[in-house]
Design an enzyme around this catalytic site. Structure first.
Site, PDB file in Angstrom:
ATOM      1  N   ARG A  48       0.846  -1.191   0.000  1.00  0.00           N
ATOM      2  CA  ARG A  48       0.000   0.000   0.000  1.00  0.00           C
ATOM      3  C   ARG A  48       0.877   1.234   0.000  1.00  0.00           C
ATOM      4  O   ARG A  48       2.082   1.155   0.120  1.00  0.00           O
ATOM      5  CB  ARG A  48      -0.901  -0.006   1.224  1.00  0.00           C
ATOM      6  CG  ARG A  48      -0.157  -0.358   2.548  1.00  0.00           C
ATOM      7  CD  ARG A  48      -0.624   0.386   3.745  1.00  0.00           C
ATOM      8  NE  ARG A  48      -0.447   1.783   3.619  1.00  0.00           N
ATOM      9  CZ  ARG A  48       0.695   2.451   3.814  1.00  0.00           C
ATOM     10  NH1 ARG A  48       1.808   1.798   4.105  1.00  0.00           N
ATOM     11  NH2 ARG A  48       0.732   3.754   3.705  1.00  0.00           N
ATOM     12  N   GLY A  49       0.214   2.375  -0.211  1.00  0.00           N
ATOM     13  CA  GLY A  49       0.954   3.622  -0.355  1.00  0.00           C
ATOM     14  C   GLY A  49       1.079   3.936  -1.828  1.00  0.00           C
ATOM     15  O   GLY A  49       1.435   3.057  -2.622  1.00  0.00           O
ATOM     16  N   ALA A  50       0.772   5.149  -2.234  1.00  0.00           N
ATOM     17  CA  ALA A  50       0.675   5.473  -3.656  1.00  0.00           C
ATOM     18  C   ALA A  50       1.881   5.010  -4.476  1.00  0.00           C
ATOM     19  O   ALA A  50       1.727   4.247  -5.438  1.00  0.00           O
ATOM     20  CB  ALA A  50       0.451   6.980  -3.819  1.00  0.00           C
ATOM     21  N   ARG A  91      -7.480  -0.318  -6.839  1.00  0.00           N
ATOM     22  CA  ARG A  91      -7.708   0.864  -5.986  1.00  0.00           C
ATOM     23  C   ARG A  91      -7.659   2.101  -6.883  1.00  0.00           C
ATOM     24  O   ARG A  91      -6.705   2.284  -7.627  1.00  0.00           O
ATOM     25  CB  ARG A  91      -6.644   0.968  -4.881  1.00  0.00           C
ATOM     26  CG  ARG A  91      -6.679  -0.182  -3.881  1.00  0.00           C
ATOM     27  CD  ARG A  91      -5.747   0.085  -2.711  1.00  0.00           C
ATOM     28  NE  ARG A  91      -6.329   1.058  -1.772  1.00  0.00           N
ATOM     29  CZ  ARG A  91      -5.628   1.629  -0.793  1.00  0.00           C
ATOM     30  NH1 ARG A  91      -4.347   1.386  -0.654  1.00  0.00           N
ATOM     31  NH2 ARG A  91      -6.226   2.471   0.029  1.00  0.00           N
ATOM     32  N   GLN A 198      -2.791   2.639   9.970  1.00  0.00           N
ATOM     33  CA  GLN A 198      -1.469   2.642   9.346  1.00  0.00           C
ATOM     34  C   GLN A 198      -0.438   3.374  10.228  1.00  0.00           C
ATOM     35  O   GLN A 198       0.734   3.019  10.263  1.00  0.00           O
ATOM     36  CB  GLN A 198      -1.513   3.312   7.963  1.00  0.00           C
ATOM     37  CG  GLN A 198      -2.202   2.512   6.874  1.00  0.00           C
ATOM     38  CD  GLN A 198      -3.685   2.794   6.746  1.00  0.00           C
ATOM     39  OE1 GLN A 198      -4.348   3.075   7.755  1.00  0.00           O
ATOM     40  NE2 GLN A 198      -4.223   2.730   5.542  1.00  0.00           N
ATOM     41  N   ASP A 239      -1.964  10.902  -2.371  1.00  0.00           N
ATOM     42  CA  ASP A 239      -2.300   9.816  -3.293  1.00  0.00           C
ATOM     43  C   ASP A 239      -2.588  10.322  -4.696  1.00  0.00           C
ATOM     44  O   ASP A 239      -2.377   9.610  -5.676  1.00  0.00           O
ATOM     45  CB  ASP A 239      -3.478   9.018  -2.733  1.00  0.00           C
ATOM     46  CG  ASP A 239      -3.055   8.236  -1.502  1.00  0.00           C
ATOM     47  OD1 ASP A 239      -3.064   8.821  -0.394  1.00  0.00           O
ATOM     48  OD2 ASP A 239      -2.667   7.065  -1.654  1.00  0.00           O
ATOM     49  N   ASN A 249      -5.652  12.520  -0.024  1.00  0.00           N
ATOM     50  CA  ASN A 249      -4.791  11.763   0.866  1.00  0.00           C
ATOM     51  C   ASN A 249      -5.662  11.035   1.873  1.00  0.00           C
ATOM     52  O   ASN A 249      -6.887  11.178   1.883  1.00  0.00           O
ATOM     53  CB  ASN A 249      -3.790  12.695   1.571  1.00  0.00           C
ATOM     54  CG  ASN A 249      -2.640  11.936   2.224  1.00  0.00           C
ATOM     55  OD1 ASN A 249      -1.978  11.138   1.589  1.00  0.00           O
ATOM     56  ND2 ASN A 249      -2.436  12.174   3.514  1.00  0.00           N
ATOM     57  N   LYS A 250      -5.027  10.247   2.739  1.00  0.00           N
ATOM     58  CA  LYS A 250      -5.779   9.447   3.699  1.00  0.00           C
ATOM     59  C   LYS A 250      -6.850  10.263   4.428  1.00  0.00           C
ATOM     60  O   LYS A 250      -6.599  11.393   4.823  1.00  0.00           O
ATOM     61  CB  LYS A 250      -4.799   8.856   4.716  1.00  0.00           C
ATOM     62  CG  LYS A 250      -5.399   7.945   5.746  1.00  0.00           C
ATOM     63  CD  LYS A 250      -6.215   6.803   5.146  1.00  0.00           C
ATOM     64  CE  LYS A 250      -5.469   6.035   4.133  1.00  0.00           C
ATOM     65  NZ  LYS A 250      -6.296   5.107   3.332  1.00  0.00           N
TER      66      LYS A 250
HETATM   67  C1  LIG Z   1       3.619   7.822   0.268  1.00  0.00           C
HETATM   68  S1  LIG Z   1       2.002   7.589  -0.230  1.00  0.00           S
HETATM   69  C2  LIG Z   1       1.258   7.179   1.258  1.00  0.00           C
HETATM   70  C3  LIG Z   1      -0.204   7.481   1.251  1.00  0.00           C
HETATM   71  O1  LIG Z   1      -0.956   6.280   0.950  1.00  0.00           O
HETATM   72  C4  LIG Z   1      -1.758   6.011   2.059  1.00  0.00           C
HETATM   73  O2  LIG Z   1      -2.960   5.415   1.742  1.00  0.00           O
HETATM   74  P1  LIG Z   1      -3.133   3.799   1.914  1.00  0.00           P
HETATM   75  O3  LIG Z   1      -2.488   3.416   3.209  1.00  0.00           O
HETATM   76  O4  LIG Z   1      -4.640   3.606   1.894  1.00  0.00           O
HETATM   77  O5  LIG Z   1      -2.450   3.207   0.711  1.00  0.00           O
HETATM   78  C5  LIG Z   1      -1.991   7.378   2.684  1.00  0.00           C
HETATM   79  O6  LIG Z   1      -2.918   8.146   1.958  1.00  0.00           O
HETATM   80  C6  LIG Z   1      -0.611   7.955   2.602  1.00  0.00           C
HETATM   81  O7  LIG Z   1      -0.491   9.347   2.716  1.00  0.00           O
END
Ligand SMILES: CSC[C@H]1O[C@H](OP(=O)(O)O)[C@H](O)[C@@H]1O
Length: 347
Positions: A48-50, A91, A198, A239, A249-250
């Protein structure tokens, strides 16, 4: 200090991911051999993470076509684009996935007259290039952002933006890591980040490994900390950032941005250029992923609500550009006028 873990690695003929749903209690590395396994890993946030999603998608696309025995490029290209659309369904919000897939698609088209076996090798090499570039870019983001950090600073961050979310180092986390490595006296307030935690599970794990002083806080504590002078700056990831600087973003990021503005606290977004989406004019057009209600009504699969409790679970929100002090990128700090200055990054 180099980090001792990678969220993703390509090993001989397959992908290996550090399963983030098992952290921090278990460090489980999973072998990924098929595009379906990549799709599942992204959907379930095992990876996960963009940026990390983009990297995984790039390798996944190669896994999807590796065994194809197409008669010609045209039929190969049909299958390739079918897999691209399939991966995109995992996603929708992080633009890095579609960015990486499109980059590979363009590379394939540029080599359409070559034998298909060679095209497949070029696809794998492009995925590795995207992966390696992200490591360098995230290190540069950290170095650029660390210059904004005072010698003593309490930094609030949200969700997880570390090496786990990228090829290495992270984005907002990379700024924190580099400021710490430059012996700045920093302390981190890490939002737990409901509902999938997270921050509690992953950012805490990364901060401890980096030996960076921090306190985990509930998401609802952030405002009180800001209002009582305990936060010097807020740094988050992203994101998808629209051409005008509106930032997805989250979930919970928008609230932090408004609170930071109210308390005159600098609010920075750290991201690679691959997270900007110039084809999306404003944040209103960004698709926000809605995830299962069970992620809200359960913690670690244990119910915390009465049976059949309805829950609404948007995974992201959009912060209007007026609440953002600046963007920290590998090319430097971007300040308003965002539309003009973001466009200039790509010229
Ligand atoms: C460095 S991008 C991280 C970004 O992604 C996370 O979302 P997720 O955990 O759902 O993939 C979150 O928005 C973070 O800021």
């Amino acid at each position: 200090m180099e980090q001792s873990y990678e969220s993703i690695s390509w090993q001989e003929d397959h992908l290996v991911i550090l399963d983030q749903t098992q952290l921090p209690l278990r460090e489980i590395y999973s072998d990924i051999h098929t595009i379906g396994q990549v799709w599942d890993a992204i959907k379930k946030l095992k990876v996960r993470g963009a940026p990390a999603i983009g990297i995984a998608g790039a390798y996944g696309l190669y896994l999807g076509v590796r065994e194809l025995e197409s008669k010609n490029f045209t039929s190969f290209n049909v299958e390739l684009n079918r897999w691209i659309e399939y991966l995109k369904t995992s996603r929708p919000t992080a633009v890095n996935l579609s960015w990486a897939l499109e980059r590979i698609n363009q590379t394939v088209y540029a080599n359409k007259d070559k034998p298909l076996d060679e095209v497949k090798k070029i696809m794998l090499q492009t995925a590795k290039t995207i992966h390696d570039e992200d490591k360098r870019v995230c290190k540069q983001i950290g170095e650029n952002g660390a210059e904004l950090v005072e010698k003593e600073a309490n930094i609030l961050t949200h969700c997880n933006t570390g090496a786990l979310a990228t090829g290495a180092y992270g984005t907002a986390f990379s700024v924190i890591l580099h400021a710490h490595q430059q012996e700045k006296d920093i302390h981190v307030w890490a939002d737990e980040t409901r509902p999938l935690l997270q921050g509690a599970r992953l950012t805490s794990w990364e901060l401890k490994k980096a030996e960076i002083p921090f306190h985990l806080i509930t998401d609802s504590s952030a405002g009180a900390l800001m209002n009582t002078g305990k936060v010097d700056m807020v740094i988050v990831g992203a994101d998808r950032v629209a051409a005008n600087g509106d930032t997805a973003n989250k979930i919970g990021t928008y609230s932090l941005a408004v609170l930071a503005k109210e308390n005159d606290i600098p609010f920075y977004v750290a991201l690679p250029l691959s997270t900007f989406d110039l084809e999306t004019e404003t944040g209103e057009e960004i698709e926000i992923e809605e995830r299962e209600p069970e992620e809200v009504t359960h913690i670690a699969k244990s119910p915390i609500t009465p049976k059949k409790t309805d829950a609404y679970n948007p995974a992201f929100d959009v912060t209007p550009n007026k609440y953002i002090t600046g963007f920290i990128t590998e090319k430097g700090i971007v300040e308003p006028d965002f539309k003009e200055n973001i466009a200039a990054l790509f010229k």
